[in-house]
Design a protein around this motif. Structure first.
Motif, PDB file in Angstrom:
ATOM      1  N   ILE A 115       0.881  -1.718  -0.214  1.00 25.96           N
ATOM      2  CA  ILE A 115      -0.050  -0.427   0.064  1.00 25.96           C
ATOM      3  C   ILE A 115       0.970   1.328   0.282  1.00 25.96           C
ATOM      4  N   LEU A 116       1.979   1.269   1.373  1.00 31.95           N
ATOM      5  CA  LEU A 116       2.996   2.583   1.198  1.00 31.95           C
ATOM      6  C   LEU A 116       3.808   2.524  -0.260  1.00 31.95           C
ATOM      7  N   GLY A 117       4.017   1.364  -0.300  1.00 38.82           N
ATOM      8  CA  GLY A 117       4.156   1.408  -2.506  1.00 38.82           C
ATOM      9  C   GLY A 117       3.968   2.368  -3.400  1.00 38.82           C
ATOM     10  N   GLY A 118       2.824   1.714  -3.642  1.00 37.45           N
ATOM     11  CA  GLY A 118       1.622   2.123  -4.449  1.00 37.45           C
ATOM     12  C   GLY A 118       1.181   3.871  -4.349  1.00 37.45           C
ATOM     13  N   VAL A 119       1.107   4.144  -3.238  1.00 37.50           N
ATOM     14  CA  VAL A 119       0.749   5.325  -2.750  1.00 37.50           C
ATOM     15  C   VAL A 119       1.771   6.098  -3.129  1.00 37.50           C
ATOM     16  N   THR A 120       3.108   6.103  -2.604  1.00 36.11           N
ATOM     17  CA  THR A 120       3.372   7.065  -3.114  1.00 36.11           C
ATOM     18  C   THR A 120       4.545   6.972  -5.086  1.00 36.11           C
ATOM     19  N   LEU A 121       4.506   5.989  -5.268  1.00 36.63           N
ATOM     20  CA  LEU A 121       3.799   6.101  -7.155  1.00 36.63           C
ATOM     21  C   LEU A 121       2.587   6.803  -7.773  1.00 36.63           C
ATOM     22  N   VAL A 122       1.831   6.190  -7.616  1.00 40.89           N
ATOM     23  CA  VAL A 122       0.653   7.401  -7.383  1.00 40.89           C
ATOM     24  C   VAL A 122       0.537   8.306  -6.754  1.00 40.89           C
ATOM     25  N   ALA A 123       1.338   9.025  -5.822  1.00 41.72           N
ATOM     26  CA  ALA A 123       1.893  10.550  -5.082  1.00 41.72           C
ATOM     27  C   ALA A 123       2.622  10.988  -6.371  1.00 41.72           C
ATOM     28  N   ALA A 124       3.921  10.440  -6.866  1.00 44.22           N
ATOM     29  CA  ALA A 124       4.794  10.385  -7.595  1.00 44.22           C
ATOM     30  C   ALA A 124       4.115  11.094  -9.139  1.00 44.22           C
ATOM     31  N   ALA A 125       3.717  10.485  -9.296  1.00 45.49           N
ATOM     32  CA  ALA A 125       2.532  10.429  -9.978  1.00 45.49           C
ATOM     33  C   ALA A 125       1.728  11.316 -11.077  1.00 45.49           C
ATOM     34  N   GLY A 126       1.279  11.642  -9.577  1.00 47.32           N
ATOM     35  CA  GLY A 126       0.465  12.826  -9.631  1.00 47.32           C
ATOM     36  C   GLY A 126       0.778  13.375  -9.537  1.00 47.32           C
ATOM     37  N   VAL A 127       2.050  14.028  -9.445  1.00 46.32           N
ATOM     38  CA  VAL A 127       2.932  15.632  -8.690  1.00 46.32           C
ATOM     39  C   VAL A 127       3.544  15.987 -10.253  1.00 46.32           C
ATOM     40  N   PHE A 128       4.179  15.001 -10.728  1.00 46.00           N
ATOM     41  CA  PHE A 128       4.957  15.383 -12.004  1.00 46.00           C
ATOM     42  C   PHE A 128       4.003  15.507 -13.059  1.00 46.00           C
ATOM     43  N   LEU A 129       2.361  15.147 -13.148  1.00 42.53           N
ATOM     44  CA  LEU A 129       1.768  15.584 -13.982  1.00 42.53           C
ATOM     45  C   LEU A 129       1.398  16.740 -13.973  1.00 42.53           C
ATOM     46  N   ARG A 130       1.042  16.457 -12.768  1.00 44.95           N
ATOM     47  CA  ARG A 130       0.190  18.166 -12.388  1.00 44.95           C
ATOM     48  C   ARG A 130       0.818  19.301 -13.060  1.00 44.95           C
ATOM     49  N   LYS A 131       2.507  19.363 -12.088  1.00 49.94           N
ATOM     50  CA  LYS A 131       3.432  19.633 -12.462  1.00 49.94           C
ATOM     51  C   LYS A 131       3.458  20.323 -13.583  1.00 49.94           C
ATOM     52  N   ASN A 132       3.157  18.888 -15.140  1.00 47.53           N
ATOM     53  CA  ASN A 132       3.865  19.169 -16.369  1.00 47.53           C
ATOM     54  C   ASN A 132       2.325  20.248 -16.792  1.00 47.53           C
ATOM     55  N   LYS A 133       1.248  19.673 -16.085  1.00 48.74           N
ATOM     56  CA  LYS A 133      -0.120  20.537 -16.907  1.00 48.74           C
ATOM     57  C   LYS A 133       0.175  21.983 -16.016  1.00 48.74           C
ATOM     58  N   ASN A 134       0.429  22.395 -15.222  1.00 47.92           N
ATOM     59  CA  ASN A 134       0.164  23.860 -14.388  1.00 47.92           C
ATOM     60  C   ASN A 134       1.882  24.628 -15.372  1.00 47.92           C
ATOM     61  N   ARG A 135       3.171  24.196 -16.148  1.00 51.15           N
ATOM     62  CA  ARG A 135       4.026  24.746 -16.632  1.00 51.15           C
ATOM     63  C   ARG A 135       3.699  25.101 -17.183  1.00 51.15           C
ATOM     64  N   GLU A 136       2.406  25.219 -18.421  1.00 49.02           N
ATOM     65  CA  GLU A 136       2.323  25.314 -19.707  1.00 49.02           C
ATOM     66  C   GLU A 136       1.111  27.572 -18.833  1.00 49.02           C
ATOM     67  N   ASP A 137       1.078  27.036 -17.787  1.00 44.33           N
ATOM     68  CA  ASP A 137       0.253  28.323 -17.033  1.00 44.33           C
ATOM     69  C   ASP A 137       1.006  29.668 -16.644  1.00 44.33           C
ATOM     70  N   ASN A 138       2.152  28.669 -16.056  1.00 39.63           N
ATOM     71  CA  ASN A 138       4.010  29.481 -15.378  1.00 39.63           C
ATOM     72  C   ASN A 138       4.095  31.065 -16.337  1.00 39.63           C
ATOM     73  N   VAL A 139       3.886  31.769 -15.800  1.00 39.61           N
ATOM     74  CA  VAL A 139       4.173  32.881 -16.167  1.00 39.61           C
ATOM     75  C   VAL A 139       5.767  32.865 -15.782  1.00 39.61           C
ATOM     76  N   PHE A 140       6.232  32.371 -15.016  1.00 43.95           N
ATOM     77  CA  PHE A 140       8.079  32.172 -14.701  1.00 43.95           C
ATOM     78  C   PHE A 140       8.119  31.246 -13.915  1.00 43.95           C
TER      79      PHE A 140
END
Length: 140
Positions: A115-140
């Motif tokens: 469970i801990l390994g799965g949650v860690t992987l899902v959370a990491a993937a979510g963070v990276f996907l959210r970062k790439n999505k927000n990168r287009e909206d960021n000004v700097f």
């Protein structure tokens, strides 16, 4: 004595912000030749005063532009350091979660480790996907 035109173009491509500023300045600090002749006819010392004023104005413009460029560079360095630190911390959390998952599994708590390994992987993937999505909206 001066004509100015300024155009700023800001574009975002591949998650990077690009700012292009074009300035057209016909900004002679001294009056045109016929005006100078009239000024010299009135007062000979006026020409020296105008040249001194033009030198001071040019020096202050150069200092102002250098100051703006330094501020821009400092801000860019801060953003770069913050991004590197964020990546290091994210990597550390992912590795820590993976190690903790393996330790739990080795100690007989395989369900909790999974469970801990799965949650860690899902959370990491979510963070990276959210970062790439927000990168287009960021000004700097």
């Amino acid at each position: 004595m001066s004509k100015q035109g300024r155009q700023t173009k800001i574009s975002v491509s591949d998650g990077l912000l690009q700012a292009e500023e074009s300035a057209v300045q016909d900004n002679s600090l001294l009056p045109v030749a016929d005006e100078l002749e009239r000024f010299v006819a009135i007062d000979r010392d006026l020409l020296e005063w105008l040249k001194e004023r033009a030198e001071k104005e040019q020096d202050s413009r150069i200092a102002f532009n250098n100051k703006r460029l330094d501020e821009f560079c400092r801000k860019g360095k801060r953003v770069f350091v913050a991004n590197i630190l964020a990546m290091f911390l994210a990597y550390s959390i992912i590795v820590g979660g993976g190690i903790a998952s393996v330790v739990l599994a080795i100690n007989g708590l395989s369900l909790e480790g999974s469970i801990l390994g799965g949650v860690t992987l899902v959370a990491a993937a979510g963070v990276f996907l959210r970062k790439n999505k927000n990168r287009e909206d960021n000004v700097f």
